[in-house]
Design a protein around this motif. Structure first.
Motif, PDB file in Angstrom:
ATOM      1  N   THR A   7       0.112   3.836  -2.757  1.00 48.47           N
ATOM      2  CA  THR A   7      -1.061   4.304  -2.781  1.00 48.47           C
ATOM      3  C   THR A   7      -1.200   5.555  -1.860  1.00 48.47           C
ATOM      4  O   THR A   7      -1.692   6.636  -2.152  1.00 48.47           O
ATOM      5  CB  THR A   7      -2.268   3.379  -2.388  1.00 48.47           C
ATOM      6  N   HIS A  26       0.839  -1.158  -0.012  1.00 47.73           N
ATOM      7  CA  HIS A  26      -0.075  -0.062   0.006  1.00 47.73           C
ATOM      8  C   HIS A  26       0.911   1.352   0.068  1.00 47.73           C
ATOM      9  O   HIS A  26       0.406   2.352   0.137  1.00 47.73           O
ATOM     10  CB  HIS A  26      -0.808   0.041   1.051  1.00 47.73           C
ATOM     11  N   LYS A  54     -10.891  -1.522   3.337  1.00 47.90           N
ATOM     12  CA  LYS A  54      -9.900  -1.965   2.178  1.00 47.90           C
ATOM     13  C   LYS A  54      -9.075  -3.182   2.541  1.00 47.90           C
ATOM     14  O   LYS A  54      -8.723  -4.009   1.642  1.00 47.90           O
ATOM     15  CB  LYS A  54      -8.975  -0.826   1.882  1.00 47.90           C
ATOM     16  N   ARG A 109       0.714   8.668  -3.173  1.00 52.85           N
ATOM     17  CA  ARG A 109       0.074   9.412  -4.287  1.00 52.85           C
ATOM     18  C   ARG A 109      -0.941  10.115  -3.536  1.00 52.85           C
ATOM     19  O   ARG A 109      -1.251  11.043  -3.938  1.00 52.85           O
ATOM     20  CB  ARG A 109      -0.608   8.494  -5.254  1.00 52.85           C
ATOM     21  N   GLU A 110      -1.621   9.563  -2.533  1.00 51.74           N
ATOM     22  CA  GLU A 110      -2.919  10.145  -1.878  1.00 51.74           C
ATOM     23  C   GLU A 110      -2.314  11.414  -0.932  1.00 51.74           C
ATOM     24  O   GLU A 110      -3.189  12.202  -0.555  1.00 51.74           O
ATOM     25  CB  GLU A 110      -3.744   9.205  -1.323  1.00 51.74           C
ATOM     26  N   TRP A 143     -10.333   2.610   5.198  1.00 55.22           N
ATOM     27  CA  TRP A 143      -8.930   1.674   4.937  1.00 55.22           C
ATOM     28  C   TRP A 143      -9.428   0.322   5.656  1.00 55.22           C
ATOM     29  O   TRP A 143      -8.821  -0.744   5.256  1.00 55.22           O
ATOM     30  CB  TRP A 143      -7.764   2.489   5.640  1.00 55.22           C
TER      31      TRP A 143
END
Length: 203
Positions: free
Chosen positions: A15, A12, A199, A18-19, A196
């Motif tokens: 991700t 992860h 997720k 990027r976020e 999350w």
């Protein structure tokens, strides 16, 4: 980074970077004391793997000179984080804790010289954060854009190793449902953590 196995989720890392691109880049000054620069970093990937980070700072910032002298640095990214109350447990013999997502990237720095490299970097950041601004940037007078590009130093940070912590009480499944319900009713950070949890299949 202290990273118990149950919170170790390297899959992860990209991700989270990027976020949550606003990072702390840690180098050392000429006395050996940690020097921290807070700045957005652009993740570049290849074949689904995090390869490097691109960034820039003001030319007057001492960071570039530190990176030239000591290219190894640490880039830290912090995702959503929030307090967790022991109320989520049926057992009262529990204590509060903190939930968080974090990534640490050990990097090797290289300065990027020339207007072309700087302009390419800025265009990538614009595309990520405000695509509509691209036309305005292109329409600015050339002498102005030259001045702006000359005022920054761009750099590439090749990722050597990555650590990714996703600390969401994975080892306490009996509390997951109550924890998720509490976070889902909270503010932006708490709601992000609730997402999350879904997720990761904790609820």
């Amino acid at each position: 980074m202290y990273l118990p196995q149950q919170f170790n989720h390297p899959q992860h890392a990209a991700t989270i970077m990027r976020e949550h691109p606003f990072a702390s880049l840690i180098s050392t000054d000429d006395t050996g004391f940690p020097f921290v620069a807070h700045l957005p970093l652009k993740l570049q990937e290849e074949g689904g793997q995090a390869i490097c980070l691109l960034g820039h700072c003001a030319r007057g910032n001492p960071l570039p000179s530190y990176l030239v002298q000591r290219p190894q640095a640490l880039a830290c990214f912090l995702g959503p984080q929030a307090y967790m109350s022991p109320k989520v447990y049926a057992d009262q013999q529990r204590v509060p804790t903190w939930s968080y997502l974090a990534v640490q990237a050990r990097v090797e720095a290289r300065l990027l010289e020339g207007e072309e490299a700087k302009d390419a970097l800025l265009k990538q950041l614009i595309a990520d954060h405000e695509p509509a601004y691209a036309n305005q940037w292109r329409s600015l007078p050339e002498d102005y854009t030259h001045k702006m590009l000359d005022a920054i130093q761009a750099f590439e940070l090749r990722i050597v190793t990555l650590q990714c912590a996703v600390k969401l009480n994975q080892h306490r499944p009996e509390a997951h449902a109550a924890m998720h319900a509490a976070y889902a009713q909270g503010g932006e950070q708490e709601q992000a953590l609730a997402g999350w949890m879904k997720k990761l299949g904790l609820v």
